[in-house]
Design a protein around this motif. Sequence first.
Motif, PDB file in Angstrom:
ATOM      1  N   UNK A 109       4.991  -5.504  21.758  1.00 25.48           N
ATOM      2  CA  UNK A 109       3.947  -6.354  22.325  1.00 25.48           C
ATOM      3  C   UNK A 109       3.914  -6.192  23.841  1.00 25.48           C
ATOM      4  N   UNK A 110       2.702  -6.153  24.405  1.00 26.77           N
ATOM      5  CA  UNK A 110       2.539  -6.111  25.856  1.00 26.77           C
ATOM      6  C   UNK A 110       1.570  -7.221  26.255  1.00 26.77           C
ATOM      7  N   UNK A 111       1.801  -7.811  27.450  1.00 29.97           N
ATOM      8  CA  UNK A 111       0.942  -8.882  27.915  1.00 29.97           C
ATOM      9  C   UNK A 111       1.399 -10.233  27.398  1.00 29.97           C
ATOM     10  N   UNK A 112       0.655 -11.278  27.766  1.00 23.70           N
ATOM     11  CA  UNK A 112       0.979 -12.629  27.356  1.00 23.70           C
ATOM     12  C   UNK A 112      -0.258 -13.324  26.804  1.00 23.70           C
ATOM     13  N   UNK A 122       5.036 -10.765  12.872  1.00 27.46           N
ATOM     14  CA  UNK A 122       5.307 -10.819  11.435  1.00 27.46           C
ATOM     15  C   UNK A 122       5.830  -9.492  10.904  1.00 27.46           C
ATOM     16  N   UNK A 123       5.432  -8.389  11.506  1.00 27.50           N
ATOM     17  CA  UNK A 123       5.906  -7.062  11.087  1.00 27.50           C
ATOM     18  C   UNK A 123       6.385  -6.321  12.328  1.00 27.50           C
ATOM     19  N   UNK A 124       7.676  -6.030  12.375  1.00 31.50           N
ATOM     20  CA  UNK A 124       8.250  -5.373  13.552  1.00 31.50           C
ATOM     21  C   UNK A 124       8.030  -3.874  13.551  1.00 31.50           C
ATOM     22  N   UNK A 125       7.681  -3.305  12.382  1.00 31.93           N
ATOM     23  CA  UNK A 125       7.417  -1.872  12.277  1.00 31.93           C
ATOM     24  C   UNK A 125       6.212  -1.641  11.369  1.00 31.93           C
ATOM     25  N   UNK A 126       5.605  -0.483  11.517  1.00 28.74           N
ATOM     26  CA  UNK A 126       4.561  -0.053  10.584  1.00 28.74           C
ATOM     27  C   UNK A 126       4.904   1.355  10.112  1.00 28.74           C
ATOM     28  N   UNK A 127       4.417   1.695   8.931  1.00 31.65           N
ATOM     29  CA  UNK A 127       4.661   3.042   8.399  1.00 31.65           C
ATOM     30  C   UNK A 127       3.450   3.922   8.685  1.00 31.65           C
ATOM     31  N   UNK A 154      -2.662  -4.784  10.699  1.00 30.37           N
ATOM     32  CA  UNK A 154      -2.289  -3.372  10.863  1.00 30.37           C
ATOM     33  C   UNK A 154      -3.515  -2.511  11.143  1.00 30.37           C
ATOM     34  N   UNK A 155      -4.633  -2.851  10.498  1.00 27.84           N
ATOM     35  CA  UNK A 155      -5.857  -2.067  10.679  1.00 27.84           C
ATOM     36  C   UNK A 155      -6.420  -2.191  12.091  1.00 27.84           C
ATOM     37  N   UNK A 156      -5.998  -3.216  12.843  1.00 26.05           N
ATOM     38  CA  UNK A 156      -6.506  -3.427  14.203  1.00 26.05           C
ATOM     39  C   UNK A 156      -5.761  -2.591  15.241  1.00 26.05           C
ATOM     40  N   UNK A 168      -0.441  -1.092   4.572  1.00 28.21           N
ATOM     41  CA  UNK A 168      -1.688  -1.744   4.169  1.00 28.21           C
ATOM     42  C   UNK A 168      -2.379  -2.329   5.395  1.00 28.21           C
ATOM     43  N   UNK A 169      -3.656  -2.005   5.558  1.00 30.00           N
ATOM     44  CA  UNK A 169      -4.401  -2.452   6.728  1.00 30.00           C
ATOM     45  C   UNK A 169      -4.490  -3.950   6.864  1.00 30.00           C
ATOM     46  N   UNK A 170      -4.316  -4.699   5.755  1.00 28.53           N
ATOM     47  CA  UNK A 170      -4.393  -6.159   5.786  1.00 28.53           C
ATOM     48  C   UNK A 170      -3.057  -6.807   6.144  1.00 28.53           C
ATOM     49  N   UNK A 171      -2.037  -6.008   6.380  1.00 28.29           N
ATOM     50  CA  UNK A 171      -0.724  -6.556   6.748  1.00 28.29           C
ATOM     51  C   UNK A 171      -0.798  -7.259   8.096  1.00 28.29           C
TER      52      UNK A 171
END
Length: 208
Positions: A109-112, A122-127, A154-156, A168-171
């Motif tokens: 994460x960057x910024x505030x 909620x998810x610290x990693x993505x595949x 995830x899709x964003x 999954x993009x909805x994650x």
Amino acid sequence: MAAEKITAELRTEFGKGAARRIRREDKVPAVLYGHGNETVHLTLPGHETMMAIKHGGANALLELDVAGKPQLALTKQVQVDPIRRVLEHIDFVAVTKGEKVTVDVPVHLVGEAVRESLVVTDAATIQVEAEATNIPEFIEVDIEGAEIGTQILAADLALPQGTTLLTDGETLIVNISAQAAEEAEAVEAEAGVAEGGAAEVAEGGEAE
């Protein structure tokens, strides 16, 4: 991702005793597998390998010189001594330039977000799938000025060119809520009650 070059020695001794002797010499036992080849047992220089893995991140790519032959190797599992924080063992998978690999990449994460908000990852990693020589070290998620109620899926996420999302993009990746503001109000309320009680004691003398 540039591959760090490390000279590896072929290992002929196995077992816990041999591994301990290797570590006492500031070296690291490792294995290299993949591409249908037999598993190769290696010994790597401790300090150089530690620095290369720190620099490369969770999916460090090394160019191992094995008996004079270069071999690209992707870090798959790293065992670290929990007390001394030194490398104990590494598993590598052999890869080739241009080959697509599946890896888990950390989210940073960057910024505030806005004041009085609670930011939860909620998810610290993505595949993702990416070329072995072009794996992103991490994926940045910009939350600067994000309002309460913002949810980042995830899709964003903005992925580097050539990187394909497999999660999954909805994650849900990041959730920004007003919980922190509610907690702040509760703390202020408790502080007010405490101050009121202190004032009563001051007016009525010492409490029995």
